[in-house]
Design a protein around this motif. Structure first.
Motif, PDB file in Angstrom:
ATOM      1  N   VAL A   1       6.011 -11.166  17.021  1.00  0.00           N
ATOM      2  CA  VAL A   1       4.683 -10.723  16.332  1.00  0.00           C
ATOM      3  C   VAL A   1       4.870 -10.735  14.950  1.00  0.00           C
ATOM      4  O   VAL A   1       5.976 -10.538  14.202  1.00  0.00           O
ATOM      5  CB  VAL A   1       4.261  -9.283  16.774  1.00  0.00           C
ATOM      6  N   GLN A   2       3.971 -10.976  14.070  1.00  0.00           N
ATOM      7  CA  GLN A   2       3.810 -11.029  12.517  1.00  0.00           C
ATOM      8  C   GLN A   2       2.930  -9.698  12.134  1.00  0.00           C
ATOM      9  O   GLN A   2       1.920  -9.485  12.670  1.00  0.00           O
ATOM     10  CB  GLN A   2       3.518 -12.156  11.969  1.00  0.00           C
ATOM     11  N   LEU A   3       3.345  -9.355  11.263  1.00  0.00           N
ATOM     12  CA  LEU A   3       2.926  -8.071  10.543  1.00  0.00           C
ATOM     13  C   LEU A   3       2.233  -8.179   9.099  1.00  0.00           C
ATOM     14  O   LEU A   3       2.712  -8.845   8.282  1.00  0.00           O
ATOM     15  CB  LEU A   3       3.618  -6.955  10.592  1.00  0.00           C
ATOM     16  N   GLN A   4       0.923  -7.702   8.879  1.00  0.00           N
ATOM     17  CA  GLN A   4       0.282  -7.888   7.739  1.00  0.00           C
ATOM     18  C   GLN A   4      -0.296  -6.660   7.037  1.00  0.00           C
ATOM     19  O   GLN A   4      -0.935  -6.233   7.695  1.00  0.00           O
ATOM     20  CB  GLN A   4      -0.905  -9.280   7.674  1.00  0.00           C
ATOM     21  N   ALA A   5       0.512  -6.093   6.090  1.00  0.00           N
ATOM     22  CA  ALA A   5      -0.043  -4.949   5.565  1.00  0.00           C
ATOM     23  C   ALA A   5      -1.025  -5.164   4.318  1.00  0.00           C
ATOM     24  O   ALA A   5      -0.952  -6.158   3.539  1.00  0.00           O
ATOM     25  CB  ALA A   5       1.380  -4.182   5.061  1.00  0.00           C
ATOM     26  N   SER A   6      -1.808  -4.348   4.239  1.00  0.00           N
ATOM     27  CA  SER A   6      -2.892  -4.190   3.386  1.00  0.00           C
ATOM     28  C   SER A   6      -3.761  -3.038   2.923  1.00  0.00           C
ATOM     29  O   SER A   6      -3.409  -2.000   3.785  1.00  0.00           O
ATOM     30  CB  SER A   6      -4.185  -5.244   3.743  1.00  0.00           C
ATOM     31  N   GLY A   7      -4.320  -2.772   1.886  1.00  0.00           N
ATOM     32  CA  GLY A   7      -4.847  -1.653   1.472  1.00  0.00           C
ATOM     33  C   GLY A   7      -4.543  -0.869   0.403  1.00  0.00           C
ATOM     34  O   GLY A   7      -5.015   0.078  -0.219  1.00  0.00           O
ATOM     35  N   GLY A   8      -3.313  -1.225  -0.348  1.00  0.00           N
ATOM     36  CA  GLY A   8      -2.720  -0.743  -1.419  1.00  0.00           C
ATOM     37  C   GLY A   8      -3.553  -0.828  -2.860  1.00  0.00           C
ATOM     38  O   GLY A   8      -4.639  -1.691  -2.705  1.00  0.00           O
ATOM     39  N   GLY A   9      -3.262  -0.153  -3.412  1.00  0.00           N
ATOM     40  CA  GLY A   9      -4.311  -0.023  -4.847  1.00  0.00           C
ATOM     41  C   GLY A   9      -3.622   0.897  -5.653  1.00  0.00           C
ATOM     42  O   GLY A   9      -3.055   1.574  -5.550  1.00  0.00           O
ATOM     43  N   LEU A  10      -4.669   1.138  -6.838  1.00  0.00           N
ATOM     44  CA  LEU A  10      -4.334   2.048  -7.890  1.00  0.00           C
ATOM     45  C   LEU A  10      -5.401   3.164  -7.636  1.00  0.00           C
ATOM     46  O   LEU A  10      -6.543   2.947  -7.261  1.00  0.00           O
ATOM     47  CB  LEU A  10      -4.593   1.692  -9.129  1.00  0.00           C
ATOM     48  N   VAL A  11      -4.954   4.452  -7.416  1.00  0.00           N
ATOM     49  CA  VAL A  11      -5.905   5.565  -7.277  1.00  0.00           C
ATOM     50  C   VAL A  11      -5.214   6.875  -8.056  1.00  0.00           C
ATOM     51  O   VAL A  11      -3.984   7.129  -8.522  1.00  0.00           O
ATOM     52  CB  VAL A  11      -5.752   5.966  -5.770  1.00  0.00           C
ATOM     53  N   GLN A  12      -6.042   7.648  -8.482  1.00  0.00           N
ATOM     54  CA  GLN A  12      -5.810   8.954  -9.103  1.00  0.00           C
ATOM     55  C   GLN A  12      -5.211  10.113  -8.270  1.00  0.00           C
ATOM     56  O   GLN A  12      -5.335   9.961  -6.945  1.00  0.00           O
ATOM     57  CB  GLN A  12      -7.044   9.485  -9.921  1.00  0.00           C
ATOM     58  N   ALA A  13      -4.282  10.682  -8.874  1.00  0.00           N
ATOM     59  CA  ALA A  13      -3.850  12.017  -7.994  1.00  0.00           C
ATOM     60  C   ALA A  13      -4.700  12.743  -7.502  1.00  0.00           C
ATOM     61  O   ALA A  13      -5.906  13.124  -8.137  1.00  0.00           O
ATOM     62  CB  ALA A  13      -2.928  12.837  -8.921  1.00  0.00           C
ATOM     63  N   GLY A  14      -4.516  13.043  -6.290  1.00  0.00           N
ATOM     64  CA  GLY A  14      -5.410  13.606  -5.322  1.00  0.00           C
ATOM     65  C   GLY A  14      -6.420  12.834  -4.621  1.00  0.00           C
ATOM     66  O   GLY A  14      -7.221  13.301  -3.697  1.00  0.00           O
ATOM     67  N   GLY A  15      -6.471  11.393  -4.885  1.00  0.00           N
ATOM     68  CA  GLY A  15      -7.469  10.559  -4.230  1.00  0.00           C
ATOM     69  C   GLY A  15      -6.747  10.418  -2.859  1.00  0.00           C
ATOM     70  O   GLY A  15      -5.772  10.867  -2.302  1.00  0.00           O
TER      71      GLY A  15
END
Length: 121
Positions: A1-15
């Motif tokens: 099985v191969q795993l692909q992570a996504s969804g990271g980014g820049l967010v402000q504290a509390g977000g």
């Protein structure tokens, strides 16, 4: 099985952010799935995990009450919902899989590439 992570980014504290880990090649239903993170200059740490059935989850003390792991077997995907993010959550986040949740927590298993989460103060 191969795993692909996504969804990271820049967010402000509390977000909030939601990371996804999609498995391909074969079903991930028989695997415990987990998330790890590694901040710059620090060791990799276990963030949380979920057993194959999805009925039990485990979390590091640093994220309890803020992060939630879930899995959608139909989509062969595991999620990490991260709320009330703090600057100290900034790291590369990785997903991993192993038949045993206990072994997975030690860092052994199949790994995907990381996705960067940056939390600004």
């Amino acid at each position: 099985v191969q795993l692909q992570a996504s969804g990271g980014g820049l967010v402000q504290a509390g977000g909030s952010l939601r990371l996804s880990c999609a498995a391909s090649g074969r079903s991930n239903r028989q695997y415990a799935m987990g998330w790890f993170r590694q901040a710059l200059g620090k060791e990799r740490e276990f963030v949380g995990g979920i057993i194959p059935s999805g009925t039990r989850t485990y979390y590091a003390d640093s994220v309890k009450g803020r992060f939630t792991i879930s899995r959608d077997s139909a989509k062969n995907t595991v999620y990490l919902q991260m709320n009330n993010l703090k600057p100290e959550d900034t790291a590369d986040y990785y997903c991993a899989a192993h038949a045993s949740i206990v072994t997975l927590q030690t860092g052994q298993g199949l790994w995907g590439q990381g996705t960067l989460v940056t939390v600004s103060s």
